[in-house]
Design a protein around this motif. Structure first.
Motif, PDB file in Angstrom:
ATOM      1  N   ALA A  44      28.239  30.064  39.341  1.00  0.00           N
ATOM      2  CA  ALA A  44      28.384  30.740  38.048  1.00  0.00           C
ATOM      3  C   ALA A  44      29.578  30.139  37.290  1.00  0.00           C
ATOM      4  O   ALA A  44      29.515  29.933  36.073  1.00  0.00           O
ATOM      5  CB  ALA A  44      28.560  32.244  38.252  1.00  0.00           C
ATOM      6  N   LEU A  45      30.647  29.825  38.022  1.00  0.00           N
ATOM      7  CA  LEU A  45      31.795  29.165  37.391  1.00  0.00           C
ATOM      8  C   LEU A  45      31.449  27.747  36.941  1.00  0.00           C
ATOM      9  O   LEU A  45      31.876  27.312  35.874  1.00  0.00           O
ATOM     10  CB  LEU A  45      32.971  29.115  38.365  1.00  0.00           C
ATOM     11  CG  LEU A  45      33.931  30.290  38.319  1.00  0.00           C
ATOM     12  CD1 LEU A  45      35.081  30.062  39.298  1.00  0.00           C
ATOM     13  CD2 LEU A  45      34.507  30.501  36.922  1.00  0.00           C
ATOM     14  N   LEU A  48      29.741  28.006  33.683  1.00  0.00           N
ATOM     15  CA  LEU A  48      30.686  28.344  32.617  1.00  0.00           C
ATOM     16  C   LEU A  48      31.516  27.125  32.202  1.00  0.00           C
ATOM     17  O   LEU A  48      31.686  26.854  31.008  1.00  0.00           O
ATOM     18  CB  LEU A  48      31.597  29.468  33.148  1.00  0.00           C
ATOM     19  CG  LEU A  48      32.670  30.046  32.239  1.00  0.00           C
ATOM     20  CD1 LEU A  48      32.054  30.588  30.956  1.00  0.00           C
ATOM     21  CD2 LEU A  48      33.419  31.179  32.971  1.00  0.00           C
ATOM     22  N   LEU A  60      23.634  29.877  28.047  1.00  0.00           N
ATOM     23  CA  LEU A  60      24.615  29.909  29.136  1.00  0.00           C
ATOM     24  C   LEU A  60      24.613  31.239  29.884  1.00  0.00           C
ATOM     25  O   LEU A  60      24.687  31.268  31.120  1.00  0.00           O
ATOM     26  CB  LEU A  60      26.020  29.633  28.566  1.00  0.00           C
ATOM     27  CG  LEU A  60      27.190  29.797  29.543  1.00  0.00           C
ATOM     28  CD1 LEU A  60      27.095  28.814  30.692  1.00  0.00           C
ATOM     29  CD2 LEU A  60      28.514  29.660  28.810  1.00  0.00           C
ATOM     30  N   ASN A  61      24.521  32.337  29.144  1.00  0.00           N
ATOM     31  CA  ASN A  61      24.602  33.650  29.792  1.00  0.00           C
ATOM     32  C   ASN A  61      23.415  33.912  30.716  1.00  0.00           C
ATOM     33  O   ASN A  61      23.574  34.507  31.778  1.00  0.00           O
ATOM     34  CB  ASN A  61      24.729  34.750  28.732  1.00  0.00           C
ATOM     35  CG  ASN A  61      26.023  34.607  27.955  1.00  0.00           C
ATOM     36  OD1 ASN A  61      27.085  34.405  28.536  1.00  0.00           O
ATOM     37  ND2 ASN A  61      25.933  34.672  26.631  1.00  0.00           N
ATOM     38  N   LYS A  65      23.489  34.407  34.885  1.00  0.00           N
ATOM     39  CA  LYS A  65      22.794  35.508  35.581  1.00  0.00           C
ATOM     40  C   LYS A  65      21.843  34.955  36.651  1.00  0.00           C
ATOM     41  O   LYS A  65      21.752  35.473  37.769  1.00  0.00           O
ATOM     42  CB  LYS A  65      22.029  36.378  34.581  1.00  0.00           C
ATOM     43  CG  LYS A  65      22.959  37.241  33.743  1.00  0.00           C
ATOM     44  CD  LYS A  65      22.227  37.945  32.604  1.00  0.00           C
ATOM     45  CE  LYS A  65      23.257  38.492  31.618  1.00  0.00           C
ATOM     46  NZ  LYS A  65      22.687  38.799  30.309  1.00  0.00           N
ATOM     47  N   LEU A  68      23.789  33.923  39.638  1.00  0.00           N
ATOM     48  CA  LEU A  68      24.326  35.061  40.388  1.00  0.00           C
ATOM     49  C   LEU A  68      23.288  35.624  41.366  1.00  0.00           C
ATOM     50  O   LEU A  68      23.641  36.094  42.433  1.00  0.00           O
ATOM     51  CB  LEU A  68      24.790  36.172  39.429  1.00  0.00           C
ATOM     52  CG  LEU A  68      26.051  35.870  38.615  1.00  0.00           C
ATOM     53  CD1 LEU A  68      26.286  36.961  37.571  1.00  0.00           C
ATOM     54  CD2 LEU A  68      27.279  35.728  39.523  1.00  0.00           C
TER      55      LEU A  68
ATOM     56  N   LEU B  12      37.209  22.871  39.020  1.00  0.00           N
ATOM     57  CA  LEU B  12      36.160  23.389  39.907  1.00  0.00           C
ATOM     58  C   LEU B  12      36.477  23.116  41.380  1.00  0.00           C
ATOM     59  O   LEU B  12      36.099  23.896  42.255  1.00  0.00           O
ATOM     60  CB  LEU B  12      34.791  22.809  39.511  1.00  0.00           C
ATOM     61  CG  LEU B  12      34.260  23.351  38.169  1.00  0.00           C
ATOM     62  CD1 LEU B  12      33.018  22.584  37.716  1.00  0.00           C
ATOM     63  CD2 LEU B  12      33.952  24.852  38.253  1.00  0.00           C
ATOM     64  N   TRP B  41      32.014  37.475  43.004  1.00  0.00           N
ATOM     65  CA  TRP B  41      30.560  37.402  42.825  1.00  0.00           C
ATOM     66  C   TRP B  41      29.952  38.803  42.796  1.00  0.00           C
ATOM     67  O   TRP B  41      29.136  39.134  41.930  1.00  0.00           O
ATOM     68  CB  TRP B  41      29.931  36.586  43.971  1.00  0.00           C
ATOM     69  CG  TRP B  41      28.440  36.670  44.034  1.00  0.00           C
ATOM     70  CD1 TRP B  41      27.543  36.034  43.225  1.00  0.00           C
ATOM     71  CD2 TRP B  41      27.669  37.445  44.966  1.00  0.00           C
ATOM     72  NE1 TRP B  41      26.257  36.370  43.597  1.00  0.00           N
ATOM     73  CE2 TRP B  41      26.314  37.234  44.663  1.00  0.00           C
ATOM     74  CE3 TRP B  41      27.998  38.293  46.030  1.00  0.00           C
ATOM     75  CZ2 TRP B  41      25.281  37.839  45.387  1.00  0.00           C
ATOM     76  CZ3 TRP B  41      26.978  38.898  46.745  1.00  0.00           C
ATOM     77  CH2 TRP B  41      25.639  38.663  46.431  1.00  0.00           C
ATOM     78  N   LEU B  45      27.840  40.864  39.729  1.00  0.00           N
ATOM     79  CA  LEU B  45      26.557  41.553  39.919  1.00  0.00           C
ATOM     80  C   LEU B  45      26.671  43.042  39.558  1.00  0.00           C
ATOM     81  O   LEU B  45      25.754  43.611  38.966  1.00  0.00           O
ATOM     82  CB  LEU B  45      26.067  41.412  41.353  1.00  0.00           C
ATOM     83  CG  LEU B  45      25.197  40.207  41.655  1.00  0.00           C
ATOM     84  CD1 LEU B  45      24.767  40.226  43.106  1.00  0.00           C
ATOM     85  CD2 LEU B  45      23.947  40.185  40.767  1.00  0.00           C
ATOM     86  N   LEU B  48      26.366  43.319  35.899  1.00  0.00           N
ATOM     87  CA  LEU B  48      24.981  43.098  35.468  1.00  0.00           C
ATOM     88  C   LEU B  48      24.109  44.332  35.740  1.00  0.00           C
ATOM     89  O   LEU B  48      23.345  44.768  34.873  1.00  0.00           O
ATOM     90  CB  LEU B  48      24.442  41.871  36.223  1.00  0.00           C
ATOM     91  CG  LEU B  48      23.033  41.386  35.955  1.00  0.00           C
ATOM     92  CD1 LEU B  48      22.853  41.063  34.483  1.00  0.00           C
ATOM     93  CD2 LEU B  48      22.735  40.143  36.800  1.00  0.00           C
ATOM     94  N   ASN B  61      28.161  39.932  28.689  1.00  0.00           N
ATOM     95  CA  ASN B  61      28.386  38.533  29.081  1.00  0.00           C
ATOM     96  C   ASN B  61      29.876  38.191  29.173  1.00  0.00           C
ATOM     97  O   ASN B  61      30.286  37.450  30.068  1.00  0.00           O
ATOM     98  CB  ASN B  61      27.674  37.597  28.104  1.00  0.00           C
ATOM     99  CG  ASN B  61      26.165  37.797  28.162  1.00  0.00           C
ATOM    100  OD1 ASN B  61      25.593  37.892  29.249  1.00  0.00           O
ATOM    101  ND2 ASN B  61      25.522  37.897  27.011  1.00  0.00           N
ATOM    102  N   LEU B  68      34.316  36.860  36.796  1.00  0.00           N
ATOM    103  CA  LEU B  68      34.214  35.596  37.539  1.00  0.00           C
ATOM    104  C   LEU B  68      35.588  34.945  37.719  1.00  0.00           C
ATOM    105  O   LEU B  68      35.843  34.298  38.728  1.00  0.00           O
ATOM    106  CB  LEU B  68      33.266  34.622  36.820  1.00  0.00           C
ATOM    107  CG  LEU B  68      31.779  34.987  36.859  1.00  0.00           C
ATOM    108  CD1 LEU B  68      30.989  34.052  35.955  1.00  0.00           C
ATOM    109  CD2 LEU B  68      31.228  34.941  38.287  1.00  0.00           C
TER     110      LEU B  68
END
Lengths: 197, 197
Positions: A44-45, A48, A60-61, A65, A68, B12, B41, B45, B48, B61, B68
């Motif tokens: 997920a990072l 981003l 991107l969003n 998801k 995730l 990263l 993580w 979730l 979401l 978002n 994150l």
């Protein structure tokens, strides 16, 4: 409302189990295998941070998801290493059927509206056809390569992987969504394989 | 473009280290401590799945992105358990200064435009004033409570926490953004503490 919240919470308790699913790739310092929950966070990072590398049309969003939830089926099926059985196990019909069953069970824990949405998002990821899925899938192939490199070889050593196999099994899939990223990664991993010849 | 990508990749690689930062809360089966990467993580979730419980005006978002990155400073500072020193260590001036320094270093690895955005998002999370931050912070307080319960007590046992302490240190903060969630959680954790009297 409380019955709905109870379903949401049952799903959130279930997903905790992904922390016990280990992968072939070790973490950065090679001290232990990575698990699929922390792997999903990293992806997920990646989504981003590398957004400016994404294919045209990526939301991107939605991609975040997707990443995730993309490995939740492994709670039932486990992680199938990409280099296992010479690359033949990953994506086999048997594994695909088991993962489809798992998706039904796990997303089925949720209230129907949320569960249906996430199930559809997972199916889209697996099909790897839309821009969001292609971006997400390319990232899912990129991070383990860089993590293996950071850890000193990781699953490449365990599965005796050659650079040619890496390029066929993984490089082509990274390049599918992120050609400039594969160029960058390739230039950094090639010397590692060269050194071991 | 390649120099920019190299900065993105350096960040990263750095974030991988969050997988080595352990927390006071054990994972679901109490087999080992949770780490801050997999915790992050889970929170994404939570955001979401519990979106329909979010305070008015929340941008889901942005809240996910906040969660994150919210613990990245722990790469330098480590996790400070909320029940340590009777709740006094968490959020102390000393820890806050160290975290601010860490944020500067870690987000500073990125290309300036991305780094500045994420640094501002982290600062917003810490200030806990906007709807997105309040939602994210309330979730950050909710998940460890439910994970402790799932694991059979976890850090409540290690730190000899009473229900009154849990309610003061954590319940009030969950209720700040998610009152109905705290009602739900409270009804499920109270019997655990009742049982141990």
């Amino acid at each position: 409302m409380s019955a709905r919240l109870t379903e949401q919470m049952a799903f959130l308790a279930e997903v905790e189990k992904l922390k016990s699913v280990t992968r072939a790739t070790p973490i950065h310092d090679a001290s232990r295998p990575e698990n699929s929950a922390e792997h999903s966070w990293t992806l997920a990072l990646y989504a981003l941070i590398l957004a400016d590398q994404a294919p045209a049309g990526v939301d991107l969003n939605r991609a975040i998801k997707m990443l995730l939830i993309h490995d939740l089926v492994e709670i039932d099926v486990g992680d199938v290493p990409i280099h296992l059985q010479g690359g033949a196990a990953h994506g086999s019909a048997e594994i695909q059927a088991a993962e489809a069953q798992a998706a039904k069970r796990i997303f089925g824990l949720l209230p129907k509206d949320i569960g249906d949405d996430l199930h559809a998002l997972w199916t889209e990821f697996e099909a790897n056809e839309t821009p969001d899925a292609i971006y997400a899938k390319s990232l899912d192939r990129t991070q383990p390569v860089l993590l293996n490199l950071q850890a000193g070889g990781g699953s490449w050593i365990d599965y005796d992987v050659s650079f040619e196999q890496l390029e066929t099994r993984i490089g082509t899939k990274i390049a599918n969504g992120l050609p400039s990223v594969w160029d960058w990664v390739r230039a950094r991993v090639a010397p590692w394989f060269e050194m071991r010849r």
